[in-house]
Design an enzyme around this catalytic site. Structure first.
Site, PDB file in Angstrom:
ATOM      1  N   LEU A 186       0.813  -1.208   0.000  1.00 23.42           N
ATOM      2  CA  LEU A 186       0.000   0.000   0.000  1.00 23.42           C
ATOM      3  C   LEU A 186       0.851   1.266   0.000  1.00 23.42           C
ATOM      4  CD1 LEU A 186      -2.912  -0.791   2.476  1.00 23.42           C
ATOM      5  CD2 LEU A 186      -3.086  -0.291   0.047  1.00 23.42           C
ATOM      6  N   ASN A 237      -0.319   1.532  10.111  1.00 25.10           N
ATOM      7  CA  ASN A 237      -1.640   1.708   9.513  1.00 25.10           C
ATOM      8  C   ASN A 237      -1.562   1.572   8.003  1.00 25.10           C
ATOM      9  OD1 ASN A 237      -0.425   4.627   9.579  1.00 25.10           O
ATOM     10  ND2 ASN A 237      -2.090   4.714   8.084  1.00 25.10           N
ATOM     11  N   CYS A 238      -2.695   1.239   7.385  1.00 27.21           N
ATOM     12  CA  CYS A 238      -2.849   1.354   5.937  1.00 27.21           C
ATOM     13  C   CYS A 238      -3.900   2.435   5.713  1.00 27.21           C
ATOM     14  CB  CYS A 238      -3.230   0.014   5.313  1.00 27.21           C
ATOM     15  SG  CYS A 238      -4.798  -0.658   5.891  1.00 27.21           S
ATOM     16  N   MET A 239      -4.583   2.437   4.595  1.00 31.05           N
ATOM     17  CA  MET A 239      -5.512   3.525   4.297  1.00 31.05           C
ATOM     18  C   MET A 239      -6.673   3.599   5.284  1.00 31.05           C
ATOM     19  SD  MET A 239      -5.782   3.836   0.163  1.00 31.05           S
ATOM     20  CE  MET A 239      -6.177   2.103  -0.133  1.00 31.05           C
ATOM     21  N   ARG A 287      -7.036   1.083   8.159  1.00 33.48           N
ATOM     22  CA  ARG A 287      -6.913   0.221   9.333  1.00 33.48           C
ATOM     23  C   ARG A 287      -5.674   0.538  10.156  1.00 33.48           C
ATOM     24  NH1 ARG A 287      -7.966  -5.847   6.809  1.00 33.48           N
ATOM     25  NH2 ARG A 287      -9.180  -5.184   5.009  1.00 33.48           N
TER      26      ARG A 287
END
Length: 463
Positions: free
Chosen positions: A13, A404-406, A408
């Site tokens: 990501l 974190n990702c976008m 979560r």
């Protein structure tokens, strides 16, 4: 392995964060739109995804908070690999796979050697700088190895690509189904990376070869976009229909449910981010999520059969739909198809929720109201949400790492059993996924990065 794949999916990501700006600028500055040649320079991002992927994986898998040296190690790894392959065989191009290989090797080298101590006269090159030297020495023989191995691997990949494309409508159905089905585990990014940036080849007008559905579509390949178009149906019509069904089926706290669903539906419609809605029913009704996965695959399949081709640069929302309409085939027909799926989604979800009494938001028994401040929409709520999350995952002492990702938080805990899922949802989380004893994902929504930063600030203050 599950933990590794989770981290790999998160790492992929990192380079994708560059796609929104690059894709939008590339499209807006095209000849058929604003015709600004200089802004076409943004296309270099899409044409160098292997480099970005190598850097992203090296950063994501490196066991350190400071990601600078791992990023440099990843860049050096893919650079040496590309140059080595070019010297030995100019016809070889590992594309996105070269980035994955280089990133994995770079992360391994960094984790293995970043604490190496050298004699005093070479001390400058030791410690965290030592992987920079090691990666060059390691990647040279790896480039030599892949110059021999890759032609056979490339033949296999080409055969798989031809098989997937040759399956026609069914191949597109399979991809769409697994794109949603794997989302709860964060593994869909691993599959997406190949289809988006590795599937198929196209030679542009400037004689440059590009790969991947997204890159080929934006460069005008008339065969690209069939694996992408179905997501417009899901994100612009399917998710809002689910939100409406949940709102209409609510028996209590109707205003709170309507506000939460409206926010999630708008997020999906405009940006293509679906998780805030999906995680409201994922765990309460696996049947509904299975149907959602089937409908996503079915949407792509229907568009293919109708000859409708469309694509996006980063997310299948209204912005990408409008900007890329000129590149599509029969793109306007996507709207009536989407409306038909809106009805299908709404009727299915409403009937299943009401007939099976699915305890989604607004139908829970003795449950507290959904969080009033939607993460990602109210800046003032980030610190409060972070503090509540920290409290309900066992406190600062239970936190080993946080990322974190976008949408979560991806956290490593000493013991995930200390995390209270019910209270985390009341604190603002859309969903909670425990992966073994140590790994947990907390679905926040578009504001996940802000919540993560506040969480780290609180932990630092309490240390």
């Amino acid at each position: 392995m599950k933990h590794f794949l989770q981290k790999l999916g998160k790492s992929l990501l990192i380079p994708i964060a560059a796609l929104p700006a690059a894709g939008l600028l590339l499209r807006l500055s095209a000849v058929d739109m604003l015709d600004i040649p200089l802004f076409q320079a943004s296309g270099v991002i899409l044409n160098n995804m292997d480099i970005l992927i190598a850097i992203g994986i090296a950063m994501g898998l490196a066991n350190t908070k400071d990601k600078g040296i791992p990023a440099l190690t990843g860049f050096l790894a893919v650079s040496v690999l590309q140059e080595g392959l070019g010297i030995l065989n100019q016809n070889l191009d590992m594309s996105v796979f070269g980035g994955v290989v280089a990133g994995l090797v770079a992360a391994f080298i960094y984790n293995r050697f970043h604490q190496t101590r050298l004699p005093s006269m070479f001390a400058f090159f030791g410690g965290e700088k030592f992987p920079i030297t090691m990666i060059i020495l390691v990647m040279i023989p790896i480039a030599g190895l892949f110059s021999v191995v890759w032609p056979y691997a490339q033949s296999g990949i080409d055969a798989f690509s031809q098989m997937l494309v040759g399956l026609g409508a069914f191949g597109i159905f399979v991809f769409g189904f697994f794109n949603r089905f794997l989302l709860p585990f964060g593994l869909h990014h691993v599959m997406n990376t190949y289809v988006y940036f590795g599937l198929g080849r196209f030679e542009t007008a400037s004689r440059e070869t590009v790969t991947g559905e997204i890159t080929r579509f934006l460069n005008g390949d008339p065969a690209a976009g069939y694996f992408l178009g179905g997501f417009f149906v899901t994100m612009m019509f399917g998710i809002p229909a689910i939100a409406l069904a949940i709102t209409r089926a609510a028996r209590t706290k109707k205003k709170e449910t309507k506000a939460l669903m409206s926010s999630g539906a708008a997020t999906s419609l405009i940006t293509g981010i679906t998780e805030p809605i999906e995680f409201t029913f994922l765990f309460t009704s696996p049947l509904l999520y299975f149907l959602h996965s089937v409908y996503t695959g079915l949407a792509g399949m229907v568009l293919y059969l109708l000859g409708i081709r469309h694509g996006f640069s980063w997310g299948a929302g209204a912005i990408d739909y409008a900007l890329n309409l000129n590149l599509s085939d029969r793109g306007l027909l996507l709207i009536p198809v989407g409306l038909a799926f809106f009805v299908l989604y709404y009727v299915t979800f409403y009937l299943v929720i009401t007939k099976r009494n699915v305890p989604v938001i607004g139908r829970e028994q003795d449950a507290e109201a959904p969080a009033k401040s939607e993460p990602g929409t109210m800046h003032s709520g980030y610190e409060t949400i972070a503090a509540n999350i920290l409290q309900h995952i066992g406190g600062r002492e239970n936190v080993i790492a946080c990322d974190n990702c976008m949408t979560r938080l991806r956290m490593k805990l000493t013991d995930t059993s200390l995390a209270d899922e019910t209270k985390l949802k009341q604190a603002g989380a859309h969903g909670v996924i425990k992966i073994g004893r140590h790994d947990i994902q907390i679905v926040i929504g578009p504001g996940a990065a802000h919540v993560k930063r506040e969480l780290e600030n609180i932990i630092e203050r309490e240390s």
